[in-house]
Design a protein around this motif. Structure first.
Motif, PDB file in Angstrom:
ATOM      1  N   GLN A  81      -3.882   3.233   6.050  1.00 38.23           N
ATOM      2  CA  GLN A  81      -3.920   2.461   7.297  1.00 38.23           C
ATOM      3  C   GLN A  81      -5.148   1.566   7.357  1.00 38.23           C
ATOM      4  O   GLN A  81      -5.067   0.399   7.773  1.00 38.23           O
ATOM      5  CB  GLN A  81      -3.911   3.411   8.492  1.00 38.23           C
ATOM      6  N   GLY A  82      -6.294   2.102   6.955  1.00 38.54           N
ATOM      7  CA  GLY A  82      -7.529   1.317   6.986  1.00 38.54           C
ATOM      8  C   GLY A  82      -7.474   0.129   6.049  1.00 38.54           C
ATOM      9  O   GLY A  82      -7.928  -0.975   6.392  1.00 38.54           O
ATOM     10  N   ILE A  83      -6.910   0.329   4.862  1.00 35.86           N
ATOM     11  CA  ILE A  83      -6.794  -0.763   3.897  1.00 35.86           C
ATOM     12  C   ILE A  83      -5.808  -1.808   4.404  1.00 35.86           C
ATOM     13  O   ILE A  83      -6.039  -3.020   4.290  1.00 35.86           O
ATOM     14  CB  ILE A  83      -6.382  -0.214   2.523  1.00 35.86           C
ATOM     15  N   ALA A  84      -4.696  -1.337   4.980  1.00 33.46           N
ATOM     16  CA  ALA A  84      -3.725  -2.263   5.564  1.00 33.46           C
ATOM     17  C   ALA A  84      -4.383  -3.126   6.631  1.00 33.46           C
ATOM     18  O   ALA A  84      -4.179  -4.352   6.685  1.00 33.46           O
ATOM     19  CB  ALA A  84      -2.559  -1.480   6.161  1.00 33.46           C
ATOM     20  N   LEU A  85      -5.183  -2.513   7.465  1.00 34.42           N
ATOM     21  CA  LEU A  85      -5.863  -3.235   8.532  1.00 34.42           C
ATOM     22  C   LEU A  85      -6.837  -4.261   7.966  1.00 34.42           C
ATOM     23  O   LEU A  85      -6.949  -5.387   8.469  1.00 34.42           O
ATOM     24  CB  LEU A  85      -6.591  -2.238   9.430  1.00 34.42           C
ATOM     25  N   ALA A  86      -7.547  -3.900   6.895  1.00 35.97           N
ATOM     26  CA  ALA A  86      -8.507  -4.828   6.285  1.00 35.97           C
ATOM     27  C   ALA A  86      -7.810  -6.089   5.788  1.00 35.97           C
ATOM     28  O   ALA A  86      -8.288  -7.220   6.015  1.00 35.97           O
ATOM     29  CB  ALA A  86      -9.230  -4.136   5.121  1.00 35.97           C
ATOM     30  N   PHE A  87      -6.686  -5.936   5.114  1.00 33.79           N
ATOM     31  CA  PHE A  87      -5.978  -7.098   4.580  1.00 33.79           C
ATOM     32  C   PHE A  87      -5.298  -7.903   5.676  1.00 33.79           C
ATOM     33  O   PHE A  87      -5.323  -9.142   5.663  1.00 33.79           O
ATOM     34  CB  PHE A  87      -4.962  -6.659   3.524  1.00 33.79           C
ATOM     35  N   ALA A  88      -4.682  -7.225   6.630  1.00 29.51           N
ATOM     36  CA  ALA A  88      -3.992  -7.935   7.709  1.00 29.51           C
ATOM     37  C   ALA A  88      -4.984  -8.692   8.579  1.00 29.51           C
ATOM     38  O   ALA A  88      -4.729  -9.831   9.003  1.00 29.51           O
ATOM     39  CB  ALA A  88      -3.194  -6.944   8.561  1.00 29.51           C
ATOM     40  N   TYR A  89      -6.111  -8.109   8.854  1.00 27.70           N
ATOM     41  CA  TYR A  89      -7.160  -8.755   9.649  1.00 27.70           C
ATOM     42  C   TYR A  89      -7.622 -10.046   8.984  1.00 27.70           C
ATOM     43  O   TYR A  89      -7.927 -11.042   9.650  1.00 27.70           O
ATOM     44  CB  TYR A  89      -8.339  -7.794   9.807  1.00 27.70           C
ATOM     45  N   ALA A  90      -7.630 -10.035   7.645  1.00 26.76           N
ATOM     46  CA  ALA A  90      -8.078 -11.214   6.884  1.00 26.76           C
ATOM     47  C   ALA A  90      -6.988 -12.259   6.729  1.00 26.76           C
ATOM     48  O   ALA A  90      -7.246 -13.345   6.201  1.00 26.76           O
ATOM     49  CB  ALA A  90      -8.588 -10.787   5.513  1.00 26.76           C
ATOM     50  N   GLY A  91      -5.763 -11.948   7.166  1.00 21.53           N
ATOM     51  CA  GLY A  91      -4.707 -12.952   7.166  1.00 21.53           C
ATOM     52  C   GLY A  91      -3.573 -12.741   6.185  1.00 21.53           C
ATOM     53  O   GLY A  91      -2.686 -13.592   6.076  1.00 21.53           O
ATOM     54  N   LEU A  92      -3.554 -11.614   5.447  1.00 24.86           N
ATOM     55  CA  LEU A  92      -2.507 -11.378   4.463  1.00 24.86           C
ATOM     56  C   LEU A  92      -1.398 -10.497   5.026  1.00 24.86           C
ATOM     57  O   LEU A  92      -1.613  -9.702   5.945  1.00 24.86           O
ATOM     58  CB  LEU A  92      -3.101 -10.725   3.209  1.00 24.86           C
ATOM     59  N   ILE A 140       0.858  -1.179   0.000  1.00 30.41           N
ATOM     60  CA  ILE A 140       0.000   0.000   0.000  1.00 30.41           C
ATOM     61  C   ILE A 140       0.892   1.226   0.000  1.00 30.41           C
ATOM     62  O   ILE A 140       1.704   1.423   0.920  1.00 30.41           O
ATOM     63  CB  ILE A 140      -0.933   0.017   1.234  1.00 30.41           C
ATOM     64  N   LEU A 141       0.758   2.036  -1.042  1.00 31.41           N
ATOM     65  CA  LEU A 141       1.596   3.226  -1.190  1.00 31.41           C
ATOM     66  C   LEU A 141       0.845   4.441  -0.653  1.00 31.41           C
ATOM     67  O   LEU A 141      -0.098   4.934  -1.276  1.00 31.41           O
ATOM     68  CB  LEU A 141       1.953   3.434  -2.667  1.00 31.41           C
ATOM     69  N   GLY A 142       1.258   4.918   0.502  1.00 28.50           N
ATOM     70  CA  GLY A 142       0.573   6.008   1.170  1.00 28.50           C
ATOM     71  C   GLY A 142       0.076   5.510   2.518  1.00 28.50           C
ATOM     72  O   GLY A 142      -0.782   4.620   2.571  1.00 28.50           O
ATOM     73  N   ALA A 143       0.602   6.067   3.593  1.00 32.56           N
ATOM     74  CA  ALA A 143       0.335   5.521   4.926  1.00 32.56           C
ATOM     75  C   ALA A 143      -0.562   6.424   5.758  1.00 32.56           C
ATOM     76  O   ALA A 143      -0.509   6.398   6.988  1.00 32.56           O
ATOM     77  CB  ALA A 143       1.655   5.262   5.663  1.00 32.56           C
ATOM     78  N   GLY A 144      -1.392   7.231   5.095  1.00 36.56           N
ATOM     79  CA  GLY A 144      -2.346   8.061   5.812  1.00 36.56           C
ATOM     80  C   GLY A 144      -3.547   7.246   6.265  1.00 36.56           C
ATOM     81  O   GLY A 144      -3.495   6.015   6.325  1.00 36.56           O
ATOM     82  N   ARG A 145      -4.654   7.946   6.573  1.00 39.18           N
ATOM     83  CA  ARG A 145      -5.816   7.266   7.147  1.00 39.18           C
ATOM     84  C   ARG A 145      -6.354   6.167   6.235  1.00 39.18           C
ATOM     85  O   ARG A 145      -6.643   5.057   6.694  1.00 39.18           O
ATOM     86  CB  ARG A 145      -6.924   8.279   7.437  1.00 39.18           C
ATOM     87  N   MET A 146      -6.495   6.451   4.934  1.00 42.46           N
ATOM     88  CA  MET A 146      -7.022   5.440   4.026  1.00 42.46           C
ATOM     89  C   MET A 146      -6.052   4.276   3.902  1.00 42.46           C
ATOM     90  O   MET A 146      -6.459   3.110   3.943  1.00 42.46           O
ATOM     91  CB  MET A 146      -7.308   6.050   2.652  1.00 42.46           C
TER      92      MET A 146
END
Length: 333
Positions: free
Chosen positions: A20-31, A12-18
């Motif tokens: 971070q939210g996308i990172a959390l979605a994928f990590a929560y799902a196991g990736l 994910i290129l860009g570590a602002g609010r969006m």
């Protein structure tokens, strides 16, 4: 493009609010997730930003722990899947990467710089998905080498909780790109919908009209902001979380919308005139469920079973929100 395989690692290129939210979605799902802070900073500022980003993701995870949706161990496991790096460290994994979600600020110059950098460092088979809510995929494809690998993936905030992701592709977008991104989103529990390169996608375009109409009603003194929002939460919103807008037209009958639209156009403003397709449906006898055809084709649908299913879903929703009718409610003290 390489043979389609399940994506296991998301950049994910860009570590602002969006981002971070996308990172959390994928990590929560196991990736596994590499969250890239693309902004150039001095070492101290870079360290401080990474710590703040980690802290915000941890805070979101802890909220889910409080809600009982995660255990402390699951929250820690989710966080362990996310690595935050600067652009220099990010180069190492991009050449062999699988997909990059671009989430830099909504400024075309920033997008151009980001995609130029990605095209320089990412492998030719790496998929690009811009999370922009502003620019069309056709515009962004002009600044990308191998434009067939790019589409827009518009997430709704908060990205880690909202199911919908609007996937916008153009004629230049490779079919495999769409298929792999849609498959990835479904794997992590999201609900992708695919649309053409059109300003506003689906939800922002509809909600802009609805929000402006609500604001106009306050402006005109039709009702208070509180009463309008109560009407939306307990009427409009409830119905349309079970029935889509077009499905609802078919339920009530196209004629209801057609005549109501003409009345509102006369009483308020011509902006309420029905869409051409609504008038066409009226003329051609596509009135909805009654005619077994409307925006949907009900020729092979068991209509009583379909109605029963939707009413059951609505009843469950009323129960979960505490808004279901209560037997003998008027007799209770």
């Amino acid at each position: 493009m390489s043979a389609a395989v399940e994506i296991q690692h998301v950049h994910i290129l860009g570590a602002g609010r969006m981002g971070q939210g996308i990172a959390l979605a994928f990590a929560y799902a196991g990736l596994r997730v590499t969250l890239i802070d693309f902004k150039e900073r001095d070492p101290a500022a870079r360290s401080a930003f990474a710590a703040a980003a980690r802290g915000e993701i941890v805070r979101q995870l802890q909220t889910q722990v409080v809600f009982g949706r995660l255990t402390e161990a699951q929250a820690a496991e989710t966080m362990a899947r996310i690595v935050i790096v600067d652009r220099e460290r990010a180069r190492e994994g991009l050449a062999e990467g699988e997909i990059v979600f671009e989430a830099v600020p909504e400024v075309m110059e920033a997008k151009q710089v980001a995609f130029a950098w990605l095209c320089e460092h990412a492998g030719a088979d790496v998929l690009f998905a811009s999370t922009t809510s502003t620019f069309l995929v056709t515009e962004l494809q002009q600044v990308v080498v191998h434009p067939g690998r790019l589409l827009n993936a518009h997430w709704l905030n908060p990205a880690h909780l909202m199911p919908l992701v609007e996937v916008s592709r153009s004629d230049a977008t490779a079919k495999e790109t769409v298929e792999r991104v849609v498959a990835l989103l479904r794997r992590v529990g999201k609900v992708p919908v695919v649309c053409a390169p059109s300003a506003g996608y689906i939800v922002p375009r509809i909600q802009a009209l609805a929000m402006n109409e609500a604001a106009r009603m306050v402006e005109e003194g039709v009702a208070s902001a509180e009463d309008i929002d109560t009407a939306i939460r307990t009427g409009f919103g409830l119905r349309f979380s079970v029935l889509g807008l077009l499905e609802f037209i078919d339920w009530g009958g196209c004629d209801i919308l057609y005549y109501a639209s003409h009345y509102l156009a006369r009483a308020i403003d011509p902006r309420f005139l029905p869409a051409t397709i609504v008038s066409d449906n009226m003329r051609e006898g596509r009135d909805g469920l009654r005619d077994k055809r409307g925006f949907y084709d009900y020729a092979d649908v068991d209509v009583p079973a379909y109605l029963h299913k939707r009413l059951g879903e609505f009843s469950n929703l009323l129960d979960s929100t505490g808004l279901a009718p209560v037997f003998n409610a008027a007799l209770k003290s």
